[in-house]
Design a protein around this motif. Structure first.
Motif, mmCIF file in Angstrom:
data_model
loop_
_atom_site.group_PDB
_atom_site.id
_atom_site.type_symbol
_atom_site.label_atom_id
_atom_site.label_comp_id
_atom_site.label_asym_id
_atom_site.label_seq_id
_atom_site.Cartn_x
_atom_site.Cartn_y
_atom_site.Cartn_z
ATOM 1 N N LYS A 225 0.844 -1.118 -0.066
ATOM 2 C CA LYS A 225 0.010 0.085 0.146
ATOM 3 C C LYS A 225 0.890 1.116 -0.012
ATOM 4 N N PHE A 226 0.525 2.231 -0.649
ATOM 5 C CA PHE A 226 1.150 3.450 -0.993
ATOM 6 C C PHE A 226 0.195 4.654 -0.556
ATOM 7 N N GLU A 227 0.621 5.638 0.130
ATOM 8 C CA GLU A 227 -0.170 6.780 0.383
ATOM 9 C C GLU A 227 0.358 8.150 0.023
ATOM 10 N N SER A 228 0.180 8.930 -0.858
ATOM 11 C CA SER A 228 1.007 10.020 -1.417
ATOM 12 C C SER A 228 0.998 10.821 -0.504
ATOM 13 N N ALA A 229 -0.146 11.197 0.608
ATOM 14 C CA ALA A 229 0.076 12.248 1.776
ATOM 15 C C ALA A 229 1.493 11.984 2.588
ATOM 16 N N SER A 230 1.710 10.956 2.872
ATOM 17 C CA SER A 230 2.851 10.684 3.828
ATOM 18 C C SER A 230 3.991 9.962 2.929
ATOM 19 N N GLN A 231 3.739 9.740 1.472
ATOM 20 C CA GLN A 231 4.980 8.999 0.882
ATOM 21 C C GLN A 231 5.393 7.823 1.526
ATOM 22 N N ASN A 232 4.518 7.134 2.163
ATOM 23 C CA ASN A 232 4.721 5.927 3.114
ATOM 24 C C ASN A 232 4.214 4.579 2.357
ATOM 25 N N ILE A 233 5.192 3.708 2.071
ATOM 26 C CA ILE A 233 4.915 2.480 1.530
ATOM 27 C C ILE A 233 4.805 1.451 2.361
ATOM 28 N N LEU A 259 9.079 -16.367 -8.025
ATOM 29 C CA LEU A 259 7.648 -16.884 -8.132
ATOM 30 C C LEU A 259 7.554 -18.338 -7.786
ATOM 31 N N GLU A 260 6.339 -18.591 -7.103
ATOM 32 C CA GLU A 260 5.986 -20.080 -6.627
ATOM 33 C C GLU A 260 4.595 -20.584 -7.312
ATOM 34 N N ILE A 261 4.288 -21.746 -7.514
ATOM 35 C CA ILE A 261 3.245 -22.283 -7.669
ATOM 36 C C ILE A 261 1.824 -21.312 -7.010
ATOM 37 N N LEU A 262 2.143 -21.396 -5.848
ATOM 38 C CA LEU A 262 0.987 -20.689 -4.974
ATOM 39 C C LEU A 262 0.792 -19.248 -5.126
ATOM 40 N N ASP A 263 1.667 -18.550 -6.266
ATOM 41 C CA ASP A 263 1.417 -17.106 -6.647
ATOM 42 C C ASP A 263 0.338 -17.204 -7.884
ATOM 43 N N ASN A 264 0.088 -18.220 -8.135
ATOM 44 C CA ASN A 264 -0.907 -18.339 -9.114
ATOM 45 C C ASN A 264 -2.374 -17.426 -8.810
ATOM 46 N N GLY A 265 -3.052 -16.683 -9.770
ATOM 47 C CA GLY A 265 -4.146 -16.176 -9.341
ATOM 48 C C GLY A 265 -4.224 -14.605 -9.868
ATOM 49 N N GLU A 266 -5.341 -13.834 -9.522
ATOM 50 C CA GLU A 266 -5.652 -12.738 -10.021
ATOM 51 C C GLU A 266 -4.895 -11.379 -8.990
ATOM 52 N N TYR A 267 -4.407 -10.485 -9.624
ATOM 53 C CA TYR A 267 -3.635 -9.560 -9.167
ATOM 54 C C TYR A 267 -4.318 -7.965 -9.409
ATOM 55 N N LEU A 268 -4.811 -7.464 -8.253
ATOM 56 C CA LEU A 268 -5.544 -6.172 -8.474
ATOM 57 C C LEU A 268 -4.849 -4.795 -7.959
ATOM 58 N N CYS A 269 -4.630 -3.833 -8.897
ATOM 59 C CA CYS A 269 -4.257 -2.464 -8.693
ATOM 60 C C CYS A 269 -5.176 -1.763 -8.375
ATOM 61 N N HIS A 270 -5.263 -0.898 -7.230
ATOM 62 C CA HIS A 270 -6.337 -0.237 -6.754
ATOM 63 C C HIS A 270 -5.597 1.322 -6.830
ATOM 64 N N ILE A 271 -6.208 2.341 -7.299
ATOM 65 C CA ILE A 271 -5.889 3.509 -7.308
ATOM 66 C C ILE A 271 -7.091 4.537 -6.850
ATOM 67 N N SER A 272 -6.882 4.958 -5.848
ATOM 68 C CA SER A 272 -8.119 5.953 -5.435
ATOM 69 C C SER A 272 -7.864 7.546 -4.971
#
Length: 297
Positions: A225-233, A259-272
């Motif tokens: 997670k990244f917040e621009s107000a604090s520049q914190n990751i 990467l591992e087999i368990l990394d299979n799946g959907e990855y979502l980037c959420h910008i708000s």
């Protein structure tokens, strides 16, 4: 104005319209004469009367819909009188959100607004073509509304857009969703997920929040997670990295290593932000690394 004056503020007929949100300040209450306050207000019923020599302003804080109505200001002096009225209309528009959900084999997008007044217009588009079969859930009638609007996502990679508009406050929020091509990698390799804000919407000084999540069995797990107000990751997955020098340019691509087999799946980037939400979905397929044996070894 020469001589003594009397200023009165009360509800009455109107000559103008003022449109404000619940959390905004309408006007301000103080009287100024030669740069100083000459007299405090004293309330009499619904009117507030000020005895002043010059400028008068009336403040309403913590607005609610009960404050709606017509407000009139009267000024009387030994040389004449003046009257001005304004209509106050109060609206609400809490920043909406856009969510992606997957249930069994179906996927859906939900645009939600927790508090809005008056009832907003909500429109959906897929590839700039209007969608008319959205499902709307509405709570509230006398006060502000809580509204959820849902559409099913087809198997295509067409982009979706949801727009919520409050005509009274002249505010519009948009939600954007996009599915990118699947990614195919092998064990121990690394993969880069792309995520950007449209150039015409990104502003460097605007407060935004960016999260990377992995979807699994209908549940979202936040990786970073990244917040621009604090520049914190904040990173919950040590194998995931961001290029921080690109973040402030509106590029939020990330890299997942080893990467591992368990990394299979959907990855979502959420910008708000307060004006928009961008959701970018990518599906990762990780293949098993096999080592051939020869000559009995």
């Amino acid at each position: 104005m020469p001589g003594a004056s009397v200023v009165g503020t009360q509800r009455g007929d109107s000559d103008a319209v003022q449109k404000l949100g619940f959390s905004r300040v309408a006007t301000s209450t103080k009287s100024i004469h030669s740069g100083s306050i000459t007299h405090d207000c004293c309330e009499t019923g619904s009117a507030v009367f000020l005895h002043v020599y010059a400028l008068s302003k009336y403040i309403l804080r913590r607005l609610s819909r009960k404050d709606e109505g017509t407000y009139s200001c009267y000024v009387g002096t030994t040389s004449g009188k003046f009257r001005k009225s304004v209509v106050l209309q109060v609206g609400a528009f809490v920043t909406p959100v856009m969510k992606y959900e997957k249930r069994d084999t179906s996927s859906m997008l939900i645009c939600s607004i927790l508090s809005v007044y008056p009832r907003p217009s909500i429109t959906w588009h897929m590839d700039n073509i209007s969608i008319t079969d959205s499902r709307v859930e509405e709570i509230g009638s006398l006060g502000s509304f809580h509204i959820n609007s849902t559409v099913n996502v087809t198997g295509s990679k067409s982009p979706y857009e949801c727009a919520i508009k409050n005509s009274l406050l002249e505010q519009t929020w948009t939600g954007h969703w996009m599915m990118k091509d699947d990614l195919h990698k092998m064990q121990s390799e690394q993969v880069s997920f792309s995520c950007d804000v449209a150039n015409n919407l990104f502003q460097q000084n605007q407060d935004i929040i960016v999260t990377w999540s992995r979807m699994e069995n209908g549940t979202s797990f936040i990786l970073a997670k990244f917040e621009s107000a604090s520049q914190n990751i904040v990173t919950n997955e040590p194998r995931l990295s961001w290029e921080k020098e690109l973040i402030n340019q509106g590029h939020f691509s990330s890299t997942l290593k080893e990467l591992e087999i368990l990394d299979n799946g959907e990855y979502l980037c959420h910008i708000s932000s307060s004006n928009y939400t961008f959701l970018t979905l990518q599906t990762l397929h990780v293949g098993k690394l096999t080592i051939g044996l020869a000559n009995g070894f």
